[in-house]
Design an enzyme around this catalytic site. Structure first.
Site, short mmCIF file in Angstrom:
data_model
loop_
_atom_site.label_atom_id
_atom_site.label_comp_id
_atom_site.label_asym_id
_atom_site.label_seq_id
_atom_site.Cartn_x
_atom_site.Cartn_y
_atom_site.Cartn_z
N ASN A 40 0.86 -1.18 0.00
CA ASN A 40 0.00 0.00 0.00
C ASN A 40 0.90 1.23 0.00
OD1 ASN A 40 -2.02 -1.88 0.31
ND2 ASN A 40 -2.60 -1.25 2.39
N TYR A 46 0.95 5.52 -0.43
CA TYR A 46 0.21 6.78 -0.51
C TYR A 46 1.10 7.98 -0.74
CZ TYR A 46 -3.96 4.28 0.79
OH TYR A 46 -5.02 3.41 0.77
C1 PNW Z 1 -4.66 2.79 4.78
N1 PNW Z 1 -0.18 6.58 7.51
O1 PNW Z 1 -4.43 3.43 6.01
C2 PNW Z 1 -5.71 1.74 5.07
O2 PNW Z 1 -5.37 0.44 4.65
C3 PNW Z 1 -7.09 2.11 4.65
O3 PNW Z 1 -8.03 1.42 5.41
C4 PNW Z 1 -7.25 3.60 4.71
O4 PNW Z 1 -8.57 4.00 4.47
C5 PNW Z 1 -6.31 4.20 3.68
O5 PNW Z 1 -4.99 3.76 3.85
C6 PNW Z 1 -6.32 5.72 3.66
O6 PNW Z 1 -5.88 6.24 4.88
C7 PNW Z 1 -3.35 4.21 6.29
O7 PNW Z 1 -0.37 7.41 8.44
C8 PNW Z 1 -3.48 5.11 7.33
O8 PNW Z 1 0.96 6.48 6.98
C9 PNW Z 1 -2.45 5.87 7.72
C10 PNW Z 1 -1.23 5.77 7.08
C11 PNW Z 1 -1.06 4.87 6.05
C12 PNW Z 1 -2.14 4.10 5.65
#
Ligand code: PNW
Length: 444
Positions: free
Chosen positions: A295, A297
């Site tokens: 995953n 982002y």
């Molecule tokens: C992921 N960070 O969460 C999750 O797998 C999902 O359920 C969520 O909705 C999505 O990403 C969006 O947030 C994260 O702080 C939450 O680095 C926080 C982090 C990374 C992923």
């Protein structure tokens, strides 16, 4: 740079898997129906002050009732695959002992309908909704929970393993351990380094135990784990910034990948201790993976300056205040390819929250389309660099319950009006659909 210009569907091989992703607590609702037990997220979201606006997953996208029409929406996007998670307390309300037939039926129906429609089901066993009854006896900090999870995995593996395209044990153990037990932002809301690292260790161990239990039971589906990963960049070349970035990468990426692939915790970290581990734990954790889910982002940006220097952000920031940084996905994939002996990789989540507005039946989310386009180009660049990425799942199919931020943040390709449960494809959904359909055309 590599992300300029247009990424063409033909860049991806014919069997590349296109999908969308969700998780149980974020979309299902029906929190008290058909014998579902409570999870730590029910407890947390119903505790005043924990979730923005007091939002809960009680109703969410009402997917528990609307699952059939929701699968029609997935199929309408033209994708090959749908990644969903199983709510442990729905199928085994107390986390041990009795199984709940009605909950099991729900996932049976979901999987069967996907197969009828030609959609590949990719199941995740744990996307953060631990049965509250297990938290009451210590949750993931209690080593016994590992066996509870392995039993649950084996049962679900026997039940679904001949029909699903993959089974992932955990989604983002970093989030469960650190956001849940060190930062206090996720359930169960603790702030304790010792607990958090013990939880991380037990998540890893339970993953390895679950793989062994499922394999011993003859589960045929490919088995893996989903890790959230990012490269870490220093704000300057100053040695203290460079060292801080290496420690952040240690905490975020290596703390989970090193035990799985190298059989030990990393030395370079911000943590001040190691968890308690038994003699064979690393052997149990390091089971071979059939796939690794990533995953991605944003990148991690470390600045030791006061006040901290913000990332330059040439591509802008999302509604989460996360920097859009597609280059980081390529860098990350090439980096882990160098550091570990990797199995095939799926990008199991990648997506962006935008302040989307529905007007005249349309959501004009050009930023999300650009995010998608640039990250697909980044996946292509990694593939050309030799990384074996087999598929991509956009996060998320729907706007949904974004954990401690409630319904405030919208990650969906499909807009949800929570008052009416009306679903509307955003512009980005149309773009993704066209891209996937073109890929099918060029792959014939
Ligand atoms: C992921 N960070 O969460 C999750 O797998 C999902 O359920 C969520 O909705 C999505 O990403 C969006 O947030 C994260 O702080 C939450 O680095 C926080 C982090 C990374 C992923």
């Amino acid at each position: 740079t590599m992300n300029q210009g247009t990424i063409k569907p033909a860049a991806f091989p014919p069997d590349f898997v296109w999908g969308v992703a969700t998780s149980a607590y974020q979309i299902e609702g029906a929190a008290k129906e058909d014998g579902r037990g409570l999870s730590i997220w029910d407890t947390f979201s119903h505790t005043p002050g924990k979730v923005l606006n007091g939002d809960t997953g009680d109703v969410a996208c009402d997917h528990y009732h609307r699952w059939a029409e929701d699968l029609d929406i997935v199929a309408g996007l033209g994708v090959d695959a749908y990644r969903f998670s199983i709510a442990w307390p729905r199928v085994q309300p107390a986390g041990q002992g009795d199984w709940n037939e009605k909950g099991l039926d729900f996932y049976d129906r979901l999987v069967d309908r996907m197969l009828e429609m030609g959609l590949a089901p990719h199941a995740t066993l744990y996307h953060w909704d631990l049965p509250q009854a297990l938290q009451d006896v210590g949750g993931w900090a209690n080593r016994d929970t590992c066996q509870r999870f392995a039993d649950y995995a084996e049962y679900m593996g026997r039940r679904l393993g001949d029909r699903v395209a993959s089974i992932a044990t955990h989604n983002e153990p970093w989030c469960t351990a650190i956001k849940g037990n060190l930062l206090g932002e996720f359930a169960p809301g603790l702030r304790d380094e010792g607990v958090a690292l013990q939880v991380a260790h037990h998540l890893l161990l339970s993953h390895g135990m679950a793989l062994q239990a499922m394999r011993a039971a003859g589960v045929r589906a490919p088995l893996g784990i989903v890790l959230n990963q990012s490269p870490a960049h220093p704000a300057s070349n100053a040695p203290e910034d460079v060292a801080a970035a290496a420690r952040a990468y240690g905490d975020f990426v290596r703390w989970y990948a090193d035990p799985i692939f190298l059989g030990r915790y990393p030395a370079i970290t911000n943590y001040t201790r190691l968890p308690e581990a038994h003699e064979n734990d690393f052997k149990n954790i390091g089971q071979p993976l059939d796939f690794l889910g990533i995953n991605y982002y944003t990148r991690i940006w470390t600045s030791t300056a006061q006040p901290p220097v913000p990332a330059p952000g040439p591509h802008g920031y999302s509604d989460m205040d996360w920097e859009t940084y597609p280059e980081g996905l390529t860098e990350l994939l090439l980096g882990i390819q160098r550091d570990y002996d990797l199995p095939p990789i799926y990008i199991t989540e990648n997506g962006m929250a935008c302040a989307d507005v529905l007007a005249n039946g349309r959501v004009a989310d050009a930023d999300r389309t650009e995010y998608l386009r640039s990250h697909l180009a980044a996946v292509d660049a990694a593939r050309r660099g030799g990384v074996d990425v087999r598929g991509y799942f956009y996060w998320s199919l729907f706007d949904n319950f974004e954990w401690e931020l409630g319904y405030d943040k919208r990650f969906g390709l499909v807009h949800v009006d929570y008052a009416t449960q009306q679903r509307t494809l955003k512009d980005s959904a149309h773009w993704y659909r066209d891209f996937v359909l073109q890929h099918k055309e060029t792959s014939k």
